[in-house]
Design a protein around this motif. Structure first.
Motif, PDB file in Angstrom:
ATOM      1  N   SER A   1       0.766  -1.378  -0.080  1.00 51.20           N
ATOM      2  CA  SER A   1      -0.038   0.067  -0.091  1.00 51.20           C
ATOM      3  C   SER A   1       0.914   1.196   0.058  1.00 51.20           C
ATOM      4  CB  SER A   1      -0.884  -0.021   1.032  1.00 51.20           C
ATOM      5  OG  SER A   1      -0.146  -0.113   2.415  1.00 51.20           O
TER       6      SER A   1
ATOM      7  N   TYR B   1      -5.318  -2.334   4.952  1.00 51.73           N
ATOM      8  CA  TYR B   1      -6.604  -2.603   4.917  1.00 51.73           C
ATOM      9  C   TYR B   1      -7.305  -2.343   6.474  1.00 51.73           C
ATOM     10  CZ  TYR B   1      -7.315  -6.947   7.687  1.00 51.73           C
ATOM     11  OH  TYR B   1      -7.555  -8.052   8.689  1.00 51.73           O
TER      12      TYR B   1
ATOM     13  N   THR C   1      -4.423 -15.675   0.676  1.00 49.37           N
ATOM     14  CA  THR C   1      -4.565 -15.096  -0.693  1.00 49.37           C
ATOM     15  C   THR C   1      -3.830 -15.825  -1.683  1.00 49.37           C
ATOM     16  OG1 THR C   1      -3.188 -13.640  -0.064  1.00 49.37           O
ATOM     17  CG2 THR C   1      -5.367 -12.675   0.073  1.00 49.37           C
TER      18      THR C   1
ATOM     19  N   LEU D   1     -10.016 -12.023  -4.515  1.00 47.54           N
ATOM     20  CA  LEU D   1      -8.905 -11.446  -4.990  1.00 47.54           C
ATOM     21  C   LEU D   1      -8.191 -11.965  -6.227  1.00 47.54           C
ATOM     22  CD1 LEU D   1      -7.291 -10.400  -1.832  1.00 47.54           C
ATOM     23  CD2 LEU D   1      -8.706  -8.646  -3.363  1.00 47.54           C
TER      24      LEU D   1
ATOM     25  N   ARG E   1      -5.631  -6.238 -10.816  1.00 46.66           N
ATOM     26  CA  ARG E   1      -6.172  -4.946 -10.464  1.00 46.66           C
ATOM     27  C   ARG E   1      -5.802  -4.770  -9.034  1.00 46.66           C
ATOM     28  NH1 ARG E   1     -10.612  -7.957 -11.630  1.00 46.66           N
ATOM     29  NH2 ARG E   1     -12.117  -8.241  -9.945  1.00 46.66           N
ATOM     30  N   TYR E   2      -5.317  -5.870  -8.300  1.00 47.49           N
ATOM     31  CA  TYR E   2      -5.318  -5.668  -6.951  1.00 47.49           C
ATOM     32  C   TYR E   2      -3.667  -5.886  -6.566  1.00 47.49           C
ATOM     33  CZ  TYR E   2     -10.251  -6.502  -6.697  1.00 47.49           C
ATOM     34  OH  TYR E   2     -11.507  -6.353  -6.926  1.00 47.49           O
ATOM     35  N   ASP E   3      -3.038  -6.279  -7.603  1.00 50.81           N
ATOM     36  CA  ASP E   3      -1.377  -6.634  -7.275  1.00 50.81           C
ATOM     37  C   ASP E   3      -0.461  -5.438  -7.000  1.00 50.81           C
ATOM     38  OD1 ASP E   3       0.958  -8.034  -7.513  1.00 50.81           O
ATOM     39  OD2 ASP E   3       0.781  -8.761  -9.289  1.00 50.81           O
TER      40      ASP E   3
ATOM     41  N   LEU F   1      -0.643  -6.650  -1.921  1.00 46.69           N
ATOM     42  CA  LEU F   1      -1.843  -5.703  -2.569  1.00 46.69           C
ATOM     43  C   LEU F   1      -1.635  -4.391  -2.613  1.00 46.69           C
ATOM     44  CD1 LEU F   1      -4.632  -7.614  -0.383  1.00 46.69           C
ATOM     45  CD2 LEU F   1      -3.939  -8.112  -2.547  1.00 46.69           C
TER      46      LEU F   1
ATOM     47  N   ALA G   1      -6.104  -0.648  -4.028  1.00 45.01           N
ATOM     48  CA  ALA G   1      -7.383  -1.127  -4.407  1.00 45.01           C
ATOM     49  C   ALA G   1      -7.794  -2.697  -3.805  1.00 45.01           C
ATOM     50  CB  ALA G   1      -7.406  -1.136  -5.990  1.00 45.01           C
ATOM     51  N   GLY G   2      -6.582  -3.197  -3.815  1.00 47.56           N
ATOM     52  CA  GLY G   2      -6.774  -4.650  -2.989  1.00 47.56           C
ATOM     53  C   GLY G   2      -6.796  -4.282  -1.518  1.00 47.56           C
TER      54      GLY G   2
ATOM     55  N   ARG H   1     -10.441  -3.594  -1.210  1.00 47.12           N
ATOM     56  CA  ARG H   1     -11.568  -4.749  -1.428  1.00 47.12           C
ATOM     57  C   ARG H   1     -11.599  -5.566  -0.137  1.00 47.12           C
ATOM     58  NH1 ARG H   1     -15.240  -7.384  -2.248  1.00 47.12           N
ATOM     59  NH2 ARG H   1     -15.530  -8.739  -3.871  1.00 47.12           N
TER      60      ARG H   1
END
Length: 422
Positions: free
Chosen positions: A225, A233, A343, A383, A395-397, A404, A407-408, A411
């Protein structure tokens, strides 16, 4: 320059001693009127690396002020600070400390600086392997406010109990600057780790009614992140809870590289050992979200786990037994526990094989279907790449096939919010 292998050898005894100390509650037992509003999980001092950058844990601090900024997930009219010397080589002598509303960078909001006291004294000594809690401080804070904690060590602190992947800026300055409202003294040296601080608790009118602990490895810790943006998260979960006016705080008990079943001098004690200290001993804990096991699987069988010692090979039944141990511990403490499936890891270098994927599938199937967790969040399915379910969706990588991006993390936060609230 120390290598990780050398430090792993030097700190083996320290890690073992820390494991004994960690089994019990913090120095001050949690009271019903206090709730954890921010936390981090600590581990033994180690050198910096290419992923997390340099840190000051091995050298510690002498005649230096360390200024650290944290964002609290809930508000109140009083705060207290928790500190740890779990992995110190000797007594930690803290000359003094302050807490204040954060300003810009290393600056403080004028008029908000409060001295911290410990049993009425402005200084304290924390024995090796132990922790301490400050006296309550009257300071009105709101949910998602940032606080700045400044620690001053006149004499040598010794190696620092710390959290490596802080994803935020910590400041260091020569001399005693704990009461400085300005940032000028802190312009030279920065780090992205946390030192000695393990928690900020709140109490008073408008505070939370319970605490959610996010417990896990680097996925929970937030690696991938955006640094400095509070986009892990658990941060994004806290924002959702605040927007929905639900009186729950959220704290992050993730450690990058952590495993369920094996200790590491670089990545902390095994989850089944640290669960009591890092999750169940958080003041006001009501729910724990567990996301652990990918490192046991992916690194299993390696003779040297990223320079931090051997990583035992594990089976599905091994990991299921460990999760059952966490569940039993939570339920004995009267805490609800939410299980998250592991994950996808296919494209993370060195972690994937057909045999390891079978272990991940076996553990995830048990989490989904056993009914032993009070609730389940199926991160694996939400995911994964629809065209390749063993791989993380692009899109989450973050870019390495395992961690993540923002965006991940968002989520995950949305899914756990729904499991907690809807």
């Amino acid at each position: 320059m120390f290598s990780r292998k050398h430090v792993a050898s030097l700190l083996g005894a320290v890690l073992t001693a820390g494991a004994v100390a960690a089994a019990g509650p913090p120095a001050a037992a949690a009271s019903d009127r206090w709730f954890a509003a921010w936390a981090t999980s600590v581990h033994a001092p180690i050198p910096g690396n290419q992923f997390d950058g340099p840190n000051w844990s091995l050298e510690g601090f002498t005649d230096q002020s360390v200024r650290q900024v944290v964002r609290v997930s809930a508000g109140g009219s009083e705060v207290r600070i928790r500190l740890s010397n779990a992995y110190g080589s000797g007594p930690l002598r803290l000359t003094g400390a302050t807490v204040a509303q954060a300003g810009t960078g290393a600056g403080l909001k004028p008029g908000t600086v409060r001295p911290l006291r410990f049993g009425g004294d402005g200084s304290t000594v924390i024995p090796a392997g132990r922790s301490a809690v400050s006296d309550p401080v009257r300071l009105r804070v709101s949910a998602l406010d940032s606080l700045t904690i400044t620690l001053y060590f006149k004499g040598p602190s010794g190696p620092a109990t710390f959290h490596q992947d802080g994803l935020t800026t910590t400041y260091r300055a020569a001399g005693d600057h704990r009461r400085d409202e300005g940032s000028a003294a802190f312009g030279g040296e920065t780090s992205h780790s946390r030192y000695f601080i393990t928690g900020v608790d709140v109490t008073g009118a408008g505070g939370p009614a319970g605490t959610v602990v996010a417990f896990g490895d680097s996925i929970t810790d937030g690696h991938g992140s955006t640094a400095g943006a509070d986009n892990r998260y658990p941060d994004q979960l806290a924002e959702r809870l605040v927007r929905s006016h639900r009186r729950l705080s959220v704290v992050n008990a993730g450690i990058g590289g952590n495993k369920l079943l094996a200790d590491s001098p670089c990545y902390g004690e095994r989850a089944v050992t640290r669960f009591s200290r890092d999750a169940l001993s958080q003041p006001g804990v009501r729910t724990v979200v567990v996301l652990e096991g990918v490192n046991d699987i992916g690194a299993g069988g390696y003779p040297d786990y990223f320079g931090c010692g051997a990583s035992p090979e594990v089976t599905g039944p091994d990991l299921i037994a460990a999760h059952r141990q966490l569940i039993r511990s939570a339920h004995r403490a009267g805490v609800r526990v939410v299980g998250a499936t592991i994950t996808p890891m296919k494209n993370f270098t060195g972690y994937y094989s057909a045999d390891k994927e079978r272990v991940r599938d076996q553990l995830n199937d048990w989490i989904r279907t056993s009914g032993e967790y009070d609730a389940v969040v199926d991160l694996d399915r939400m995911l994964s790449d629809p065209q390749d379910p063993d791989a993380l969706a692009a899109r989450y990588d973050f870019g390495d096939g395992l961690h993540l991006n923002d965006a991940g993390a968002d989520r995950i936060a949305d899914a756990i919010f729904r499991a907690l609230c809807c």
